[in-house]
Design an enzyme around this catalytic site. Sequence first.
Site, PDB file in Angstrom:
ATOM      1  N   THR A 244       0.832  -1.196   0.000  1.00 52.02           N
ATOM      2  CA  THR A 244       0.000   0.000   0.000  1.00 52.02           C
ATOM      3  C   THR A 244       0.874   1.256   0.000  1.00 52.02           C
ATOM      4  OG1 THR A 244      -1.863  -1.137   1.002  1.00 52.02           O
ATOM      5  CG2 THR A 244      -1.737   1.233   1.376  1.00 52.02           C
ATOM      6  N   GLU A 264      -2.887  -2.879  -7.313  1.00 48.74           N
ATOM      7  CA  GLU A 264      -3.134  -4.172  -6.639  1.00 48.74           C
ATOM      8  C   GLU A 264      -2.225  -4.187  -5.414  1.00 48.74           C
ATOM      9  OE1 GLU A 264      -5.311  -6.436  -7.532  1.00 48.74           O
ATOM     10  OE2 GLU A 264      -5.803  -5.944  -9.607  1.00 48.74           O
ATOM     11  N   CYS A 298      -0.532 -11.899  -1.247  1.00 43.89           N
ATOM     12  CA  CYS A 298      -1.412 -10.763  -0.931  1.00 43.89           C
ATOM     13  C   CYS A 298      -2.724 -11.278  -0.349  1.00 43.89           C
ATOM     14  CB  CYS A 298      -1.659  -9.916  -2.169  1.00 43.89           C
ATOM     15  SG  CYS A 298      -2.203 -10.889  -3.575  1.00 43.89           S
TER      16      CYS A 298
HETATM   17  P1  NAD Z   1       6.866  -3.369  -2.621  1.00 41.08           P
HETATM   18  O1  NAD Z   1       5.792  -2.330  -2.504  1.00 41.08           O
HETATM   19  O2  NAD Z   1       8.052  -3.235  -1.774  1.00 41.08           O
HETATM   20  O3  NAD Z   1       7.394  -3.407  -4.137  1.00 41.08           O
HETATM   21  C1  NAD Z   1       6.539  -3.697  -5.214  1.00 41.08           C
HETATM   22  C2  NAD Z   1       7.099  -3.087  -6.481  1.00 41.08           C
HETATM   23  O4  NAD Z   1       6.941  -1.670  -6.448  1.00 41.08           O
HETATM   24  C3  NAD Z   1       8.582  -3.346  -6.694  1.00 41.08           C
HETATM   25  O5  NAD Z   1       8.809  -3.587  -8.059  1.00 41.08           O
HETATM   26  C4  NAD Z   1       9.201  -2.028  -6.250  1.00 41.08           C
HETATM   27  O6  NAD Z   1      10.454  -1.769  -6.823  1.00 41.08           O
HETATM   28  C5  NAD Z   1       8.167  -1.032  -6.744  1.00 41.08           C
HETATM   29  N1  NAD Z   1       8.133   0.255  -6.052  1.00 41.08           N
HETATM   30  C6  NAD Z   1       8.256   0.476  -4.726  1.00 41.08           C
HETATM   31  N2  NAD Z   1       8.094   1.796  -4.475  1.00 41.08           N
HETATM   32  C7  NAD Z   1       7.872   2.402  -5.661  1.00 41.08           C
HETATM   33  C8  NAD Z   1       7.645   3.756  -6.038  1.00 41.08           C
HETATM   34  N3  NAD Z   1       7.596   4.753  -5.156  1.00 41.08           N
HETATM   35  N4  NAD Z   1       7.449   4.026  -7.362  1.00 41.08           N
HETATM   36  C9  NAD Z   1       7.467   3.037  -8.269  1.00 41.08           C
HETATM   37  N5  NAD Z   1       7.697   1.743  -7.958  1.00 41.08           N
HETATM   38  C10 NAD Z   1       7.898   1.429  -6.671  1.00 41.08           C
HETATM   39  O7  NAD Z   1       6.150  -4.790  -2.402  1.00 41.08           O
HETATM   40  P2  NAD Z   1       6.814  -6.240  -2.231  1.00 41.08           P
HETATM   41  O8  NAD Z   1       7.473  -6.332  -0.919  1.00 41.08           O
HETATM   42  O9  NAD Z   1       7.569  -6.614  -3.451  1.00 41.08           O
HETATM   43  O10 NAD Z   1       5.498  -7.154  -2.236  1.00 41.08           O
HETATM   44  C11 NAD Z   1       4.708  -7.373  -1.100  1.00 41.08           C
HETATM   45  C12 NAD Z   1       3.496  -6.465  -1.091  1.00 41.08           C
HETATM   46  O11 NAD Z   1       2.788  -6.571  -2.325  1.00 41.08           O
HETATM   47  C13 NAD Z   1       2.494  -6.864  -0.019  1.00 41.08           C
HETATM   48  O12 NAD Z   1       1.961  -5.697   0.542  1.00 41.08           O
HETATM   49  C14 NAD Z   1       1.437  -7.625  -0.806  1.00 41.08           C
HETATM   50  O13 NAD Z   1       0.164  -7.671  -0.196  1.00 41.08           O
HETATM   51  C15 NAD Z   1       1.415  -6.847  -2.079  1.00 41.08           C
HETATM   52  N6  NAD Z   1       0.890  -7.639  -3.182  1.00 41.08           N
HETATM   53  C16 NAD Z   1      -0.364  -7.336  -3.631  1.00 41.08           C
HETATM   54  C17 NAD Z   1      -0.921  -8.093  -4.643  1.00 41.08           C
HETATM   55  C18 NAD Z   1      -2.312  -7.811  -5.138  1.00 41.08           C
HETATM   56  O14 NAD Z   1      -2.657  -8.325  -6.197  1.00 41.08           O
HETATM   57  N7  NAD Z   1      -3.132  -7.046  -4.425  1.00 41.08           N
HETATM   58  C19 NAD Z   1      -0.194  -9.136  -5.233  1.00 41.08           C
HETATM   59  C20 NAD Z   1       1.093  -9.392  -4.757  1.00 41.08           C
HETATM   60  C21 NAD Z   1       1.618  -8.631  -3.728  1.00 41.08           C
END
Ligand code: NAD
Length: 510
Positions: A244, A264, A298
Amino acid sequence: MTLQTKIGSAAAEAAEVLERLGVAAPLWTGGDRPVRSPVTGEVVAHVHDASPAQVAKAIDAAHGAYLAWRNVPAPRRGELVRLFGQELRAAKADLARLVTLEAGKIVSEANGEVQEMIDICDYAVGLSRQLFGLTLATERPDHRMMETWRSLGVVGVISAFNFPVAVWSWNAALAFVCGDACVWKPSEKTPLTALAVQSLFERAAVLFGDAPKNLSAVVIGGREVGEALVDHPKVPLVSATGSTAMGRAVGPRLAARFARALLELGGNNAAIVAPTADLDLTLRGVAFAAMGTAGQRCTTLRRLFVHDSLYDAFLPRLKAAYGSVPVGDPRQEGTLVGPLIDAASRQGMEQALADAKAAGGRVTGGELVDVPGCPEAVYARPALVEMAVQADVVRRETFAPILYVMRYSDLAEAIRLQNDVPQGLSSSIFTNDVREAELFISERGSDCGIANVNIGPSGAEIGGAFGGEKETGGGREAGSDSWKAYMRRATNTVNYGRTLPLAQGVEFDV
Ligand code: NAD
C-alpha cells in the site's frame, strides 16, 4: 541427495536454468545489483539496473512497436499469445524452478504460478476474438450509435516479489491481445524470472514471424526505475502490484498526469469459521491459506474469527498443524513452508509478534528454523496468535506467516470486525448454513473484492476479476471484463441519412 548437497547448489542451478531458458549471461552477470536466493541466502547473479535514459529508450521503442501492433487484427495478436503460452508449457519446469530459487516458493506452488501464466494465455487467446462493443439506441433517425474498444498504448507493469511472473502475465497477456505494448519493472528481488519470461516471449515472437520488435521490454531496478515508468508521458496505464505504501506513492503521480492506475496493493484477509463449518475442510482451507507461500501472498489468511461453540475443538487441531507443518528447503519433496524473502521480512515478523504479545496475544510458533548450510537464509515456523481483541497490530498487514485468531459469538459482529481494517482484498466464511453464506456475500457482508464460501481467501483462479477495495487499491486484473482497463472506449455515432437532426431537438440552421 542429502539436504546439504542441494543447499549448496542454488547459484549453480540458477545458472543452468537461465542458460536453458535462453537468458544470455551478460544480462545477469557483471551488474551492480546482487540477486540473492532466499533458499540458501547465496548471491546467484548480478543484474544491471536500467538508467533513466534506458527506461525512456525502452518506452519509446515500445511505443513504436505499439503503433504497428495496434493495426494487427486482434485474433492474429492472440496467435502471438498462443505461441507464448506454448513456450511456457515447454519451459514450465525450468521457469518454475527459477521461481523457487528466486522467490522461495515450494515446487508445487512454483509450478502453479507458471500454470497460472499458461491459463491466462489461453484465456487471452479466446478473448482476442471477443473484444466486443455495443450498438446503442439513438434518438436520431438514420443514425447508428455504437461503442468500440481501441488499443491504449504502452502499459507499464510494476510487480512484487511474491508473484514474480504470474502478475505480469495477467496484465501482459491481456494487453497484447488488446493491441498494447508492455514495459515491465519486476521487483528488484526477482529480476531473473523476469529476464527468463522476456526470453521466452522473444522465442514466441520469432515463431510468430512479424511481431514488431520491442513489443515487450523488461527494465530492471528499484523504486527509481518504477518512478521513471510512472512519470513517462507515453505510458497511459500503469498496473502496479505491491505494498500500500508503494500505491500511495504511485497513485498520485499517475493522477497528476491523468494517466490510469491499476493498483493491486496490500491485503489483510480474514475468514470466519461458523458453527456449522465442516472442520476437516476448514482446517485444510485455513492451513493452506495462512501458511502457504510462507504467508507471503497478498491473499494470505491473516485473521481468523472462530465461533465460540467450535473454538475449543478447532484450535488444538489448528495448533497441531502449525507445530507439524514441514518448514525447509522449498526444493525438497514434502516441504510445505519455504523461506521468508529476506532478513527485513523476518524483522517485520518479529516486530509484529512483539506488538501482538504487548497487546495480550498468546503466540504459538514463529521461531526461526535452522536449515543446515544456509546461515544467511531465513526460515521461520508460521505463527498462530490468539488475540482477545482486534488490536492495531492485527489491523495492519505484516507480510509474513502470522495468523491472528479471535473468538466471536455473533455473525454480524464478526463481519463488522472482518471489515474493520483499512484493506479490502479477500475474505471467506466456512459454514453449511445457507443463510450465513448468503449474508456473507451480500450487501451487508464482506466488503472485499473477493468473498468466498467454504474455501480459503487465497488461491484465486484467472477466470474471475482479481483485486480488492479500500487500501488494496481498487484495481481488477485477469478475468471477467478486466480487459477493458487495457483499452480505450470510444462512442461512435454515424449519420447515414441526408439530414442533420441534432440531439435533444436543438435547432441550429445557418
Ligand atoms: P513493494 O511495494 O516493496 O514493491 C513492489 C514493487 O513496487 C517493486 O517492483 C518495487 O520496486 C516497486 N516500487 C516500490 N516503491 C515504488 C515507487 N515509489 N514508485 C514506483 N515503484 C515502486 O512490495 P513487495 O514487498 O515486493 O510485495 C509485497 C506487497 O505486495 C504486499 O503488501 C502484498 O500484499 C502486495 N501484493 C499485492 C498483490 C495484489 O494483487 N493485491 C499481489 C502481490 C503482492
